[in-house]
Each structure stands twice: as structure tokens, then as C-alpha cells.
Design a protein around this motif. Structure first.
Motif, PDB file in Angstrom:
ATOM      1  N   PRO A 282       0.830  -1.213   0.000  1.00  0.00           N
ATOM      2  CA  PRO A 282       0.000   0.000   0.000  1.00  0.00           C
ATOM      3  C   PRO A 282       0.861   1.258   0.000  1.00  0.00           C
ATOM      4  O   PRO A 282       2.015   1.242   0.442  1.00  0.00           O
ATOM      5  N   PHE A 283       0.299   2.351  -0.480  1.00  0.00           N
ATOM      6  CA  PHE A 283       0.995   3.637  -0.437  1.00  0.00           C
ATOM      7  C   PHE A 283       1.088   4.108   1.007  1.00  0.00           C
ATOM      8  O   PHE A 283       0.180   3.902   1.809  1.00  0.00           O
ATOM      9  N   GLN A 284       2.187   4.778   1.323  1.00  0.00           N
ATOM     10  CA  GLN A 284       2.400   5.289   2.662  1.00  0.00           C
ATOM     11  C   GLN A 284       1.959   6.744   2.747  1.00  0.00           C
ATOM     12  O   GLN A 284       2.241   7.537   1.850  1.00  0.00           O
ATOM     13  N   ALA A 285       1.269   7.085   3.829  1.00  0.00           N
ATOM     14  CA  ALA A 285       0.867   8.472   4.045  1.00  0.00           C
ATOM     15  C   ALA A 285       2.099   9.327   4.286  1.00  0.00           C
ATOM     16  O   ALA A 285       3.104   8.848   4.835  1.00  0.00           O
TER      17      ALA A 285
ATOM     18  N   ASP B  61     -10.433  12.026  -4.843  1.00  0.00           N
ATOM     19  CA  ASP B  61     -11.196  11.297  -3.833  1.00  0.00           C
ATOM     20  C   ASP B  61     -10.924   9.807  -3.956  1.00  0.00           C
ATOM     21  O   ASP B  61     -10.690   9.107  -2.960  1.00  0.00           O
ATOM     22  N   ALA B  62     -10.929   9.301  -5.193  1.00  0.00           N
ATOM     23  CA  ALA B  62     -10.782   7.857  -5.424  1.00  0.00           C
ATOM     24  C   ALA B  62      -9.342   7.385  -5.356  1.00  0.00           C
ATOM     25  O   ALA B  62      -9.089   6.217  -5.038  1.00  0.00           O
ATOM     26  N   ILE B  63      -8.381   8.256  -5.684  1.00  0.00           N
ATOM     27  CA  ILE B  63      -6.974   7.839  -5.730  1.00  0.00           C
ATOM     28  C   ILE B  63      -6.154   8.561  -4.669  1.00  0.00           C
ATOM     29  O   ILE B  63      -4.945   8.737  -4.831  1.00  0.00           O
ATOM     30  N   ALA B  64      -6.780   8.953  -3.576  1.00  0.00           N
ATOM     31  CA  ALA B  64      -6.121   9.808  -2.586  1.00  0.00           C
ATOM     32  C   ALA B  64      -4.756   9.295  -2.128  1.00  0.00           C
ATOM     33  O   ALA B  64      -3.794  10.079  -2.074  1.00  0.00           O
ATOM     34  N   PRO B  65      -4.593   8.011  -1.788  1.00  0.00           N
ATOM     35  CA  PRO B  65      -3.260   7.584  -1.333  1.00  0.00           C
ATOM     36  C   PRO B  65      -2.183   7.753  -2.407  1.00  0.00           C
ATOM     37  O   PRO B  65      -1.057   8.161  -2.110  1.00  0.00           O
TER      38      PRO B  65
ATOM     39  N   PRO C 251      -0.399   4.733 -13.636  1.00  0.00           N
ATOM     40  CA  PRO C 251      -1.459   3.706 -13.683  1.00  0.00           C
ATOM     41  C   PRO C 251      -2.802   4.185 -13.148  1.00  0.00           C
ATOM     42  O   PRO C 251      -3.814   3.491 -13.319  1.00  0.00           O
ATOM     43  N   THR C 252      -2.832   5.363 -12.506  1.00  0.00           N
ATOM     44  CA  THR C 252      -4.125   5.888 -12.050  1.00  0.00           C
ATOM     45  C   THR C 252      -4.887   6.564 -13.180  1.00  0.00           C
ATOM     46  O   THR C 252      -6.114   6.728 -13.081  1.00  0.00           O
ATOM     47  N   VAL C 253      -4.191   6.959 -14.237  1.00  0.00           N
ATOM     48  CA  VAL C 253      -4.856   7.685 -15.319  1.00  0.00           C
ATOM     49  C   VAL C 253      -5.862   6.806 -16.065  1.00  0.00           C
ATOM     50  O   VAL C 253      -7.002   7.238 -16.298  1.00  0.00           O
ATOM     51  N   PRO C 254      -5.517   5.548 -16.451  1.00  0.00           N
ATOM     52  CA  PRO C 254      -6.551   4.702 -17.065  1.00  0.00           C
ATOM     53  C   PRO C 254      -7.754   4.480 -16.143  1.00  0.00           C
ATOM     54  O   PRO C 254      -8.900   4.419 -16.613  1.00  0.00           O
ATOM     55  N   LEU C 255      -7.513   4.359 -14.848  1.00  0.00           N
ATOM     56  CA  LEU C 255      -8.611   4.224 -13.892  1.00  0.00           C
ATOM     57  C   LEU C 255      -9.493   5.462 -13.930  1.00  0.00           C
ATOM     58  O   LEU C 255     -10.735   5.364 -13.987  1.00  0.00           O
ATOM     59  N   SER C 256      -8.877   6.633 -13.902  1.00  0.00           N
ATOM     60  CA  SER C 256      -9.642   7.872 -13.918  1.00  0.00           C
ATOM     61  C   SER C 256     -10.430   8.025 -15.209  1.00  0.00           C
ATOM     62  O   SER C 256     -11.605   8.406 -15.207  1.00  0.00           O
ATOM     63  N   ARG C 257      -9.795   7.713 -16.331  1.00  0.00           N
ATOM     64  CA  ARG C 257     -10.501   7.830 -17.616  1.00  0.00           C
ATOM     65  C   ARG C 257     -11.714   6.888 -17.650  1.00  0.00           C
ATOM     66  O   ARG C 257     -12.736   7.219 -18.260  1.00  0.00           O
TER      67      ARG C 257
ATOM     68  N   GLY D 250      -4.689  -2.635 -10.565  1.00  0.00           N
ATOM     69  CA  GLY D 250      -3.481  -2.343 -11.324  1.00  0.00           C
ATOM     70  C   GLY D 250      -2.772  -1.084 -10.872  1.00  0.00           C
ATOM     71  O   GLY D 250      -1.549  -0.967 -11.006  1.00  0.00           O
ATOM     72  N   ALA D 251      -3.535  -0.139 -10.316  1.00  0.00           N
ATOM     73  CA  ALA D 251      -2.935   1.106  -9.820  1.00  0.00           C
ATOM     74  C   ALA D 251      -2.510   1.004  -8.362  1.00  0.00           C
ATOM     75  O   ALA D 251      -2.013   1.982  -7.790  1.00  0.00           O
ATOM     76  N   GLY D 252      -2.686  -0.151  -7.756  1.00  0.00           N
ATOM     77  CA  GLY D 252      -2.310  -0.318  -6.356  1.00  0.00           C
ATOM     78  C   GLY D 252      -3.253   0.371  -5.398  1.00  0.00           C
ATOM     79  O   GLY D 252      -2.853   0.763  -4.292  1.00  0.00           O
ATOM     80  N   LEU D 253      -4.524   0.501  -5.768  1.00  0.00           N
ATOM     81  CA  LEU D 253      -5.470   1.287  -4.987  1.00  0.00           C
ATOM     82  C   LEU D 253      -6.556   0.458  -4.323  1.00  0.00           C
ATOM     83  O   LEU D 253      -7.551   1.006  -3.858  1.00  0.00           O
ATOM     84  N   LEU D 254      -6.370  -0.857  -4.250  1.00  0.00           N
ATOM     85  CA  LEU D 254      -7.217  -1.680  -3.403  1.00  0.00           C
ATOM     86  C   LEU D 254      -6.490  -1.828  -2.071  1.00  0.00           C
ATOM     87  O   LEU D 254      -5.581  -2.640  -1.911  1.00  0.00           O
ATOM     88  N   GLU D 255      -6.881  -1.019  -1.117  1.00  0.00           N
ATOM     89  CA  GLU D 255      -6.118  -0.870   0.123  1.00  0.00           C
ATOM     90  C   GLU D 255      -6.195  -2.114   1.007  1.00  0.00           C
ATOM     91  O   GLU D 255      -5.245  -2.417   1.740  1.00  0.00           O
TER      92      GLU D 255
END
Length: 396
Positions: A23-26, A286-290, A313-319, A370-375
């Protein structure tokens, strides 16, 4: 053993194996970014309220404010009561004002927390606006209410103004009146008609370049009253062109949920510092905050490659979340919050959880992974299985 799930695809169900990603670190407490970054935050509906959800609004205030506290902890500001909060799509003005009040109260307990609040005319039905003076009075009513709470303003685009204005001069008159009265510099808000068809022809023209000239004239007449302008046109070239024409000190807040990474990074070109990069006021944050927080920390440290590597990898998710009809993007934002355990249900104000298909949610799940955003991957798989079961699909 890796997690996997059956997900709908164009050819039927296909087994999908989740990736194993840390996970991404704060950021450390007190960390500073070198861009101002607002997340337009969603609201959490109260699914237990005895209301007609298509017609009435009920908010789970504790969960809604907890989500804002999460954004502040990640170093992001909150753009309150905006379209991401379903303003004009289920969230009415009285509830919006209560949301603003509660958010401002919560922010006082968080050092450095930023809040800017949406000020519009949505309590005036467009068909009830007969002239420009009606629009001005509507703006002034919301301005007084928000500033009375100590809030800073995001002057939202007005459906009523788009309906009654006869040309650029009417926009200039309205914004001259509003900006002249503002207690503090405001953020202007230009939302394209892909987000809200009722805003077609905003600033008095269907031609984007002509509309841009009017907006720039408004800003030039009141540079001390404009902190910046958020534009959501999903056209990076138009944003850059406008950015390079802003007066000194007036920020461009990108609202481009397709091209935000390169716009925030900037191109280093332009006579003035504010011409070279965009700040951010984005629903996708909001969706990709970390990921957004981690990337902004890298950018502040001068690590542009790491910034791009995190956000790419967050850009395809956002699109995907913002795919047409773009106005239904809020469904994807709330779905992400549910998958990640930030609310315990997938119900939305106005029943908007039904605005996207199961295929859409399945692809969103893949892209988020794929963007590492399933926490919490196990939780996300369990909740995706619940959604699949509601549609008669066995994802196990």
C-alpha cells in the motif's frame, strides 16, 4: 496464495488474479507539497433513512466527515459540496450548507487543513430564474451563508445563469458583482457540458476560445479577488493556453480528470511561475487519494520520475471512472470508497449507485488493482463478490 475472483468480461466470466502490491504510505505529519491539491469529496448516504432516495437526501454525517479527515491526513485539501458530492444531482442546498458547516467545524481540529466550499445558485431552479438579478440574488444568498460560517468560496458555475444570460456581458455583470463583494479571494469554477449538459455555452459562447476570453476578462478585472480558476474541459491544450494567460499569482486548478498528471507536473514554460504548472481541484483525487498524496510528496522532493511512475497507472482508472456519460463519475468514486472500507455500504444519494453497469464496475476493479489502490484486497474481493451476487453472478 494470491487472491482471485471471477469478473465479467466481454466474452463472459474470466478469472482475475489480483496483484501483490504494497500500500501507499501516508506522508509524515506536517509534510508540505509544492502544489495546492484539493480533493472534491463525496458524501456517504444514510441507507437506513426512511426516505424516497430518488427524491430526498439523507447523509451519514459521521462517515462523511471521517472521509474528509482521511483526506486531510493525506495532505489533501477538501473542496466541499461540489459536484463530486452530488451537488445538483441529489444533494440540495440546505444539506450542502450543513455539510459545509460540519466540514469547517471538523477542519478546525486539523492543523493546516484546507477547505474551500461550493457557492452556487442551485436553490434557484433554472426555470424560476427570469433575469440576471435573480441569479445575482441567489449567489449572494449562498455567499452570505458560507462566509458567515468562516468559509472560503468556490464560485460554482450556475445552471440558472446559463439559462438566462444573453451573452458575455451578462456573465461579466454577475461575476463583477460577486467578486466585488467576496471577503477573501475565491476559486472560480468552469465545468464543461460533458459534466453538466445544462452548462453548455457557459461564459456566453459555445466556442471555447471565446468563452475563455470572457473568463479571463472577468479575472483581469478582479485579480485581487481571484485565487484561481478550476476548469474541467478534459482538454489539456485549452487548460495550458488559459494557464499562460492568467495574471500573476492567479492559479490554474486543473479539473482535468483525464490529463491531471502531466498538467500538475507542468511544462516549465511561461513567463510567470503560475504559467508553468497547474495546481489541482479534482474529483478523481477522492478515489486515488493515497496515490495522489504519495505522488505529490515525490514531486515536492524533486522526484519527477517517481511522481509520474505513481500516477501513470491511475490515469486509465480515472478515464474509466469519468467515461461518458461523464456526469455519472460519482458512482465510481463511491464504489472505490466502498471497496476500500471507507463506508460500509454501496448506496448513494439519489440512488446513483445504479448509474453504471456491472461490466463497468468489473473493469474499475481491475484498474484499481493495477494502480495499487485496493487498500484491503481481501475486503475488496469480498465486497466485489457481494455486488456480483446481487447481479446473479458467482465470483468465487
Amino acid at each position: 496464495m494470491s487472491l482471485s475472483i471471477n469478473l465479467p468480461a466481454a466474452c463472459g466470466l474470466r478469472r482475475y488474479a489480483l496483484r501483490d502490491r504494497a500500500p501507499f504510505q501516508a506522508p509524515p505529519a506536517g509534510a508540505q507539497f509544492d502544489r495546492i491539491a484539493y480533493s472534491a469529496a463525496h458524501v456517504v448516504a444514510d441507507p437506513l433513512a426512511a426516505i424516497d432516495p430518488w427524491l430526498q437526501c439523507a447523509v451519514d454525517w459521521d462517515a462523511t466527515i471521517a472521509y474528509r479527515q482521511r483526506l486531510w491526513a493525506l495532505g489533501l485539501g477538501v473542496a466541499e459540496a461540489m459536484d463530486t458530492a452530488q451537488r445538483g444531482m441529489g444533494l440540495d442546498w440546505p444539506t450542502s450548507l450543513e455539510l459545509i458547516r460540519r466540514s469547517l467545524d471538523a477542519a478546525r481540529d486539523v492543523p493546516g487543513a484546507r477547505v474551500a466550499s461550493g457557492c452556487g445558485t442551485d436553490h434557484l431552479a433554472p426555470e424560476d430564474a427570469h433575469n440576471i438579478d435573480d441569479v445575482i440574488r441567489a449567489y449572494e444568498e449562498q455567499m452570505a451563508a458560507i462566509e458567515g460560517l468562516g468559509g472560503r468560496l468556490i464560485v460554482m458555475a450556475s445552471r440558472a445563469l446559463a439559462r438566462v444570460a444573453r451573452g458575455p456581458a451578462d456573465y461579466e455583470r454577475v461575476y463583477d458583482r460577486i467578486l466585488s463583494q467576496a471577503q477573501e479571494p475565491v476559486i472560480l469554477h468552469w465545468l464543461g457540458d460533458m459534466f453538466d449538459p445544462a452548462l453548455k455555452g457557459y461564459w456566453g459562447s459555445d466556442d471555447v476560445d471565446a468563452a475563455m476570453r470572457t473568463a479571463l476578462d472577468v479575472i483581469a478585472a478582479h485579480p485581487d479577488k481571484v485565487d484561481g480558476i478550476k476548469i474541467s474541459l478534459l482538454d489539456k491544450d485549452k487548460e495550458i493556453a488559459m494557464r499562460r494567460r492568467l495574471p500573476a499569482g492567479v492559479r490554474m486548478y486543473t479539473g482535468d480528470d483525464f490529463n491531471y498528471a502531466e498538467l500538475i507536473a507542468g511544462d516549465g514554460q511561461g513567463e510567470l511561475p503560475n504559467h508553468r504548472q497547474s495546481d489541482a481541484l479534482l474529483g478523481i483525487f477522492d478515489a486515488i487519494a493515497p496515490a495522489a498524496s504519495a505522488a505529490l510528496a515525490e514531486l515536492a522532493a524533486g522526484n519527477v520520475d517517481a511522481f509520474n511512475r505513481i500516477l501513470a497507472p491511475t490515469v486509465p482508472l480515472s478515464r474509466h471512472i469519468f467515461s461518458a456519460p461523464t456526469r455519472f463519475y460519482k458512482t465510481g468514486v463511491v464504489f472505490m470508497a466502498w471497496l476500500n472500507g471507507h463506508q460500509n455500504h454501496f448506496a448513494m444519494v439519489g440512488g446513483q449507485q445504479s448509474a453504471r453497469s456491472l461490466q463497468h464496475f468489473a473493469e474499475l476493479f481491475r484498474l484499481a488493482d493495477g494502480a495499487g489502490l485496493l487498500e484491503q484486497p481481501e475486503l475488496a474481493v469480498g465486497r466485489m463478490n457481494t455486488l456480483l451476487a446481487l447481479h446473479g453472478v458467482d465470483g468465487r
